[in-house]
Write a protein that holds these residues in place. Structure first.
Motif, PDB file in Angstrom:
ATOM      1  N   UNK A   1       0.656  -1.204   0.152  1.00 48.00           N
ATOM      2  CA  UNK A   1       0.050   0.098   0.116  1.00 48.00           C
ATOM      3  C   UNK A   1       0.885   1.440  -0.008  1.00 48.00           C
ATOM      4  N   UNK A   2       1.909   1.269   0.765  1.00 47.65           N
ATOM      5  CA  UNK A   2       2.806   2.335   0.671  1.00 47.65           C
ATOM      6  C   UNK A   2       3.285   2.435  -0.474  1.00 47.65           C
TER       7      UNK A   2
ATOM      8  N   UNK B   1      -7.904   0.376 -10.903  1.00 46.63           N
ATOM      9  CA  UNK B   1      -8.385  -0.484  -9.933  1.00 46.63           C
ATOM     10  C   UNK B   1      -7.463  -0.553  -8.637  1.00 46.63           C
ATOM     11  N   UNK B   2      -6.049  -0.679  -8.978  1.00 46.57           N
ATOM     12  CA  UNK B   2      -5.075  -0.907  -7.885  1.00 46.57           C
ATOM     13  C   UNK B   2      -4.980   0.670  -7.146  1.00 46.57           C
ATOM     14  N   UNK B   3      -5.166   1.666  -7.680  1.00 47.69           N
ATOM     15  CA  UNK B   3      -5.172   2.950  -6.894  1.00 47.69           C
ATOM     16  C   UNK B   3      -6.486   3.216  -6.096  1.00 47.69           C
ATOM     17  N   UNK B   4      -7.670   2.562  -6.319  1.00 51.34           N
ATOM     18  CA  UNK B   4      -8.766   2.695  -5.765  1.00 51.34           C
ATOM     19  C   UNK B   4      -8.669   1.929  -4.184  1.00 51.34           C
ATOM     20  N   UNK B   5      -7.445   1.054  -4.148  1.00 48.34           N
ATOM     21  CA  UNK B   5      -7.303   0.503  -2.894  1.00 48.34           C
ATOM     22  C   UNK B   5      -6.902   1.655  -1.979  1.00 48.34           C
ATOM     23  N   UNK B   6      -6.583   2.725  -2.132  1.00 44.99           N
ATOM     24  CA  UNK B   6      -6.296   3.659  -1.190  1.00 44.99           C
ATOM     25  C   UNK B   6      -7.467   4.261  -0.476  1.00 44.99           C
ATOM     26  N   UNK B   7      -8.708   4.099  -1.442  1.00 48.03           N
ATOM     27  CA  UNK B   7      -9.892   4.822  -0.735  1.00 48.03           C
ATOM     28  C   UNK B   7     -10.988   3.928   0.115  1.00 48.03           C
ATOM     29  N   UNK B   8     -10.241   2.663   0.102  1.00 41.71           N
ATOM     30  CA  UNK B   8     -11.085   1.353   0.783  1.00 41.71           C
ATOM     31  C   UNK B   8     -10.778   1.713   2.219  1.00 41.71           C
TER      32      UNK B   8
END
Length: 483
Positions: free
Chosen positions: A62-63, A278-285
């Protein structure tokens, strides 16, 4: 308690003197509410705030995702707002968390603007054009927290919290049994200690809950460096929870992998903007959503214990509405996009013209209107409309991802950059993988692969290899097409 500063919470802890370990804490519900709010915090917010600790937290990959957004030229995004919402993601449970006594994110509050006409237009930006009526949106409103004192835990339902973040009612057979096994009942080795906890300690507790089984002890008693959550070469045994009828085979994303045949690892991937979004959306989860999907994948920390405690609490201690907020936390409106494969939902905003309030909790909004303004539920409901949020990712009437059309290179640990042959060759050289040892494989990302990617990004350093090359015990893995 009377001498406690306004920006701190007083905690009474039972400490094992011999082991220098906190056994459990008693506190007013203000502290329990703060701890429960951890489940609503977006991952990007945790990554942004964690470096304020002495040792930065590295949550799997994530970092690297967060750093990729920071380092990527804004021209690759559909708008500057796309980049901003990934670096500072909004909390879909803000209506609850804004009243917490201690806040770890003390930035500027979100601004909300509604259309002055009868159409349900809402925006985070001043003066943008309403998609419903075409007028500009200027009228600012505050997102109202209209609870009658309760944030998550019911007002008088006091709970205790153990060192591993297990919540329990006080003085029950269960709690006495648990602490008896830990040796708490021996008064000769325990003592009561009072702590005044502020926002800095809360942030450290959040970080420690992701990497430690004793986060209260590490936060309040010990000065130990925060450990790294990620784990090289960890193989996940993960079967995602997929609701029936939600898989869309026509919406699969194609990914080209550059694989080392001898090492059986992904060196890097060549992908389009759909996969990167899709990958970058993980930061909003929200953190709680990820924990809810982990099932067979264990964590070094104990945040999953907190999640399970909320599941086990009955309505004497927490309402069903608040429990759902914590166990199924939603994204802030405007964060989703049309090919989002994770099954996340957005919160909905409601506005009452009678009460002149904007809220994300319709039930509580109706209750307040009934109490203060009208006498029937039908009249209360007639004054409420659900608001349509202007897509903050673009000034166009589109509901897509964060990036414009482009090709990207993604490493195994999810470092993202514009596609580059030079970078690919240097990466192979760094990994000591000769050109004769590589092969191309094309995989397709659907709902199952997307959920596995989300969890892999949270728990390990080699997300692509774990999801696409190393097959979990209970899964056959994604289908691959050799080029």
């Amino acid at each position: 308690m009377a001498n406690t500063p306004a920006d701190t919470i007083s905690l009474k802890a039972l400490v094992d003197k011999e082991r220098n370990q906190i056994m459990f804490i008693e506190s007013e519900n203000a502290f329990i509410d703060v701890v429960l709010s951890f489940l609503t915090i977006p991952i990007g917010t945790i990554i942004r705030l964690a470096p304020k600790q002495s040792v930065p937290l590295e949550i799997g990959c994530m970092k690297n995702l967060y750093a990729s957004v920071e380092n990527m030229d804004v021209k690759h995004f559909r708008s500057k707002a796309c980049r901003d919402m990934l670096l500072c993601p909004l909390n879909g449970a803000e209506v609850h968390c804004k009243n917490l006594k201690l806040k770890i994110d003390r930035g500027e509050p979100t601004r909300y603007y509604i259309c002055g006409s009868e159409c349900p237009g809402l925006s985070y930006s001043y003066g943008v054009r309403c998609e419903g009526c075409g007028r500009n949106i200027y009228s600012q409103r505050e997102l109202s927290a209209i609870q009658d004192g309760d944030i998550f835990v019911k007002g008088l339902a006091r709970l205790i919290i153990s060192d591993d973040l297990q919540l329990m009612p006080p003085l029950t057979v269960k709690s006495l049994s648990v602490f008896s096994e830990l040796g708490v009942m021996n008064g000769n080795t325990t003592e009561e200690v009072t702590f005044n906890v502020g926002s800095d300690e809360v942030l450290k507790l959040l970080v420690c809950s992701l990497v430690s089984k004793t986060p209260l002890t590490e936060t309040l008693l010990k000065n130990k460096p925060i450990r790294k959550l990620s784990n090289e070469n960890q193989v996940m045994d993960f079967e995602p929870e997929i609701a029936e009828g939600t898989t869309n085979p026509n919406g699969n994303i194609s990914v080209k992998l550059i694989v080392s045949k001898s090492k059986k690892m992904v060196c890097y991937a060549e992908v389009g903007e759909d996969f990167v979004s899709l990958l970058l959306s993980f930061l909003t989860i929200p953190l709680g959503f990820i924990v809810s999907k982990m099932r067979d994948c264990s964590l070094r920390g104990c945040i999953s214990q907190l999640f399970k405690s909320v599941q086990d609490l009955d309505n004497r201690y927490i309402s069903n509405n608040h429990k759902e907020t914590l166990l199924s936390p939603k994204l802030a409106p405007g964060c989703c996009y049309d090919n989002h494969l994770l099954g996340t939902e957005e919160a909905t905003f409601y506005y009452s013209s009678t009460y002149d309030r904007l809220s994300s909790d319709k039930t509580l909004l109706i209750s307040r209107i009934l109490a203060d303004y009208v006498t029937t539920t039908s009249l209360a409901e007639s004054s409420i409309k659900s608001m349509k949020v202007k897509d903050p990712k673009s000034y166009q009437d589109l509901d897509k991802g964060y990036l414009g059309p482009a090709m990207f290179t993604v490493t195994d640990d999810l470092i993202i950059g514009p596609i580059s042959l030079i970078f690919g060759l240097s990466l192979l050289n760094e990994l000591k993988v000769p050109s004769t040892d590589i092969e191309e494989k094309t995989v397709h990302v659907g709902k199952e692969e997307a959920l596995r990617l989300l969890v892999a990004s949270f728990v390990c350093d080699s997300a692509l290899t774990n999801v696409f090359i190393r097959e979990p015990k209970q899964n056959k893995g994604p289908k691959q097409e050799q080029s």
